[in-house]
Design a protein around this motif. Structure first.
Motif, PDB file in Angstrom:
ATOM      1  N   LEU A  86     -16.070  36.100 -20.469  1.00 38.35           N
ATOM      2  CA  LEU A  86     -14.991  35.435 -19.729  1.00 38.35           C
ATOM      3  C   LEU A  86     -15.111  35.872 -18.270  1.00 38.35           C
ATOM      4  N   ILE A  87     -15.076  34.893 -17.378  1.00 40.23           N
ATOM      5  CA  ILE A  87     -15.136  35.231 -15.949  1.00 40.23           C
ATOM      6  C   ILE A  87     -13.892  34.694 -15.264  1.00 40.23           C
ATOM      7  N   CYS A  88     -13.312  35.518 -14.420  1.00 41.80           N
ATOM      8  CA  CYS A  88     -12.223  35.065 -13.575  1.00 41.80           C
ATOM      9  C   CYS A  88     -12.795  34.779 -12.190  1.00 41.80           C
ATOM     10  N   ASN A  89     -12.633  33.541 -11.758  1.00 42.86           N
ATOM     11  CA  ASN A  89     -13.174  33.123 -10.465  1.00 42.86           C
ATOM     12  C   ASN A  89     -12.174  33.427  -9.352  1.00 42.86           C
ATOM     13  N   GLY A  90     -12.441  34.493  -8.639  1.00 41.57           N
ATOM     14  CA  GLY A  90     -11.586  34.876  -7.511  1.00 41.57           C
ATOM     15  C   GLY A  90     -12.363  34.777  -6.207  1.00 41.57           C
ATOM     16  N   ASP A  91     -13.272  33.787  -6.162  1.00 42.40           N
ATOM     17  CA  ASP A  91     -14.083  33.604  -4.960  1.00 42.40           C
ATOM     18  C   ASP A  91     -13.410  32.576  -4.046  1.00 42.40           C
ATOM     19  N   GLU A  92     -12.118  32.711  -3.919  1.00 46.37           N
ATOM     20  CA  GLU A  92     -11.324  31.743  -3.164  1.00 46.37           C
ATOM     21  C   GLU A  92     -11.930  31.465  -1.780  1.00 46.37           C
ATOM     22  N   GLY A  93     -12.595  30.327  -1.649  1.00 46.30           N
ATOM     23  CA  GLY A  93     -13.283  30.075  -0.386  1.00 46.30           C
ATOM     24  C   GLY A  93     -12.966  28.736   0.243  1.00 46.30           C
ATOM     25  N   CYS A 145     -13.861  30.349   6.792  1.00 43.00           N
ATOM     26  CA  CYS A 145     -12.526  30.675   6.266  1.00 43.00           C
ATOM     27  C   CYS A 145     -12.446  32.046   5.584  1.00 43.00           C
ATOM     28  N   LEU A 146     -11.530  32.877   6.071  1.00 38.11           N
ATOM     29  CA  LEU A 146     -11.326  34.202   5.495  1.00 38.11           C
ATOM     30  C   LEU A 146     -10.231  34.213   4.427  1.00 38.11           C
ATOM     31  N   GLY A 147      -9.618  33.053   4.193  1.00 40.05           N
ATOM     32  CA  GLY A 147      -8.574  32.990   3.168  1.00 40.05           C
ATOM     33  C   GLY A 147      -7.288  33.664   3.592  1.00 40.05           C
ATOM     34  N   ALA A 148      -6.937  33.489   4.853  1.00 39.27           N
ATOM     35  CA  ALA A 148      -5.671  34.034   5.348  1.00 39.27           C
ATOM     36  C   ALA A 148      -5.026  32.974   6.243  1.00 39.27           C
ATOM     37  N   CYS A 149      -5.207  31.708   5.838  1.00 37.61           N
ATOM     38  CA  CYS A 149      -4.869  30.552   6.686  1.00 37.61           C
ATOM     39  C   CYS A 149      -3.396  30.507   7.079  1.00 37.61           C
ATOM     40  N   GLY A 150      -2.533  31.090   6.257  1.00 43.21           N
ATOM     41  CA  GLY A 150      -1.109  31.068   6.567  1.00 43.21           C
ATOM     42  C   GLY A 150      -0.773  32.008   7.713  1.00 43.21           C
TER      43      GLY A 150
END
Lengths: 433, 169
Positions: A79-86, B136-141
């Motif tokens: 199971l992988i959690c994708n936290g590569d929020e890009g 994008c650094l993911g701190a857009c707010g």
């Protein structure tokens, strides 16, 4: 209509990331009270019933994804959690990772139980140093308390979680790119099939879900899939984290019931457009989703169907607000630069095409565009979209096609006057909240 | 062209992985189903030690992970967070993406180049600051945003930039 707080069920100004705080919010009670009386299939069934759709952007129903795992495989399941929020504009997973990591961990333990995974990975983008630190702390706490490891507290199975730090690549947000990255390779995506559920990480069956999806699982199992399904709309159930940014008075991360009217959200919850300016454009689901004009937004509600009907997508729930006075060509120039920069170079249409898109938009912005350029842009996107292994190519085309279509006059003005009517700059707003 | 010698010509002995880093990499390699999974975490450790990833360390890493320097080099150059050349004591990375741009990133970039007397991609003569643009650094707010080493600085304006720079000795 009052929105529920399922994921943001804590005081946003407090220290909520600790195990102690999570236990006070009845954390890990689903694991210790419900799971002993539930079979894995029942957990899967509840998630299916909840109708929760993948919160990373694609919106694929999570329960159905889980059921794609082969029944007869003797390989380990991951199971992988994708936290590569890009995705530009998206910063919602960061809130869970930094402020509510135990909810994610409990969700992963439950999901792991449902799909019989013994080992889970949380992949977090490398830039999120603070989130990485918080999640690692939470994982360590969970091990010490016996929620992770061999024979979990209150349950009769084992589960390990490894936190993995990314190193900066947008394309790794794609499922198979992320798996390659965990395997220590370039984060380029893989051809499908085989799909990850059959052959994913280390060539083993793998389920990969977004942070927000997995963090919703404890509530779903605690209250039942039907209760979750009763929130939101028929096809878009549950709550959704929205990260709103750009020219908005109160930017930030909000949790709303899906189906919430967009204009209410913008004007009531988020205080409207800054500087009392008029709304010019909205990118409703992260930079890859097609742009909408204010009139498109009047009647939309925040859910997958309504935004799709308006010609865009809910995507990751990243809403970008653009006020009157901003140059749309310049905005597109920033976006096309991004996709060109992030194209991994694997597929020719994307590798070459994103560069061309950027070059053309850049010259229009500089006042050196030609009228033919507008058709040229749309003909290039036709040759990129759906001709690449991963959706990065498609993602690059959504903004280009929609900006040119919805703000054509502005592009023409740049070309005809040989310059940017806005002076090549973005408006600067003094007013901040 | 720069007069400094290519890092490839540097004496290898200058860049030895510390014992601690070698131990951590060896342990990590054993903890994954495939050794190679330790590659990216290992590169992070090397960068923590030197501030960048010096080419001679690639050979040492290849031996530890039983892979080839070429494969490592491919991975190293794919990811944007790894520095392929030395950076200043403070690595300033400014987000140039859409939310930050809408709220004045260009202005912050111009201000910093003027203030530090360097262009984007350069390091100050005293080796203190390096200026890089990032996506994008993911701190857009909290735009506009920059990252200095691994810390985020948000809601930037000129005054705030001045204050931040003053604290960096």
């Amino acid at each position: 209509m009052a929105n529920q707080n399922i994921l943001l069920n804590f005081d946003r100004n407090g220290a909520n990331h600790t195990l102690e705080n999570y236990l006070k919010r009845k954390g890990y009670s689903t694991l210790s009270e419900k799971i002993p009386n539930m079979k894995p299939e029942q957990v899967l069934d509840e998630v299916k019933k909840s109708g929760i759709r993948g919160r990373g952007g694609a919106g694929f129903p999570a329960g159905i994804k889980w059921s794609f795992l082969p029944k007869d495989s003797d390989k380990p399941v991951y199971l992988i959690c994708n936290g590569d929020e890009g995705e530009p504009g998206t910063f919602k997973d960061r809130v869970i990772l930094e402020e509510n990591p135990h909810m994610l961990i409990e969700g992963m333990i439950l999901a792991a139980y449902a799909i019989n995974a013994k080992h889970c990975y949380i992949y977090i983008r490398g830039e999120y140093g603070f989130a990485l630190q918080r999640v690692q702390q939470a994982v360590d706490e969970a091990y010490r308390a016996g929620y992770l490891g061999k024979k979990l507290t209150g349950a009769n199975y084992s589960c390990d979680i490894t936190v993995h730090k990314g190193a900066g690549a947008y394309v790794v947000g794609d499922e198979t790119g992320l798996m390659n990255s965990i395997e220590g390779k370039k984060g380029q995506t893989r051809n499908k099939p085989p799909f990850p559920a059959v052959e994913g990480l280390y060539q083993c069956p793998t389920i990969i879900n977004n942070v927000e999806t997995l963090a919703s699982v404890p509530w779903i199992i605690d209250h039942g899939g039907a209760a979750y399904h009763s929130i939101g709309t028929e096809k878009s159930s549950g709550t959704k984290l929205l990260s709103i940014s750009g020219h908005v008075r109160k930017p930030g991360v909000y949790e709303v019931d899906l189906g919430y009217p967009f204009m209410d959200f913008l004007n009531k919850d988020c205080g409207g457009v800054i500087g009392n300016r008029k709304l010019k454009a909205v990118i409703p689901g992260g930079s890859s989703t097609p742009v909408l004009r204010p009139e498109d937004c009047e009647k939309i509600t925040i859910d997958y169907e309504s935004i799709a009907e308006a010609g865009s997508s809910l995507g990751s729930g990243a809403i970008l607000i653009i006020a009157e006075g901003s140059c749309m060509v310049k905005t597109l120039e920033v976006l096309t630069h991004f996709y060109h920069h992030e194209s991994c170079g694997q597929c020719t249409p994307c590798r070459e095409g994103t560069g061309w898109l950027h070059k053309i938009v850049k010259r229009i912005e500089a006042g050196q565009g030609k009228m033919e350029d507008l058709d040229l842009l749309t003909s290039i996107t036709k040759h990129i979209a759906f001709h690449t292994i991963c959706p990065l190519g498609d993602a690059a085309c959504g903004p280009v096609d929609s900006f040119v279509k919805k703000f054509k006059d502005e592009f023409i003005e740049h070309i005809k006057t040989g310059g940017c009517p806005f002076g090549g700059k973005f408006v600067r707003f003094q007013e901040r909240v | 062209m720069s007069a400094s010698p290519s890092p490839y010509l540097t004496q290898e002995s200058e860049y030895n992985l510390s014992e601690d880093v070698v131990t951590k990499i060896t342990e990590m390699a054993a903890s994954f189903p495939e050794k190679n999974s330790a590659l990216i975490p290992a590169l992070h450790l090397i960068q923590d030690q030197f501030g960048w990833v010096p080419p001679p360390t690639i050979k040492q890493l290849a031996q530890l992970l039983k892979t080839t320097p070429n494969k490592i080099y491919g991975v190293l150059t794919f990811y944007t967070m790894f520095n392929l050349k030395p950076v200043g004591k403070y690595h300033i990375q400014i987000c140039r993406n859409v939310s930050c741009s809408l709220l004045g990133a260009k202005h912050i970039i111009d201000y910093l180049t003027k203030k530090l007397h360097i262009q984007v991609g350069e390091t100050t003569a005293d080796g203190k600051f390096t200026l890089t643009l990032v996506e994008c650094l993911g701190a857009c707010g909290m735009a506009p945003v920059m990252m200095i080493n691994d810390k985020y600085y948000e809601n930037l304006d000129e005054k705030k930039v001045d204050q931040i720079l003053k604290t960096l000795k």
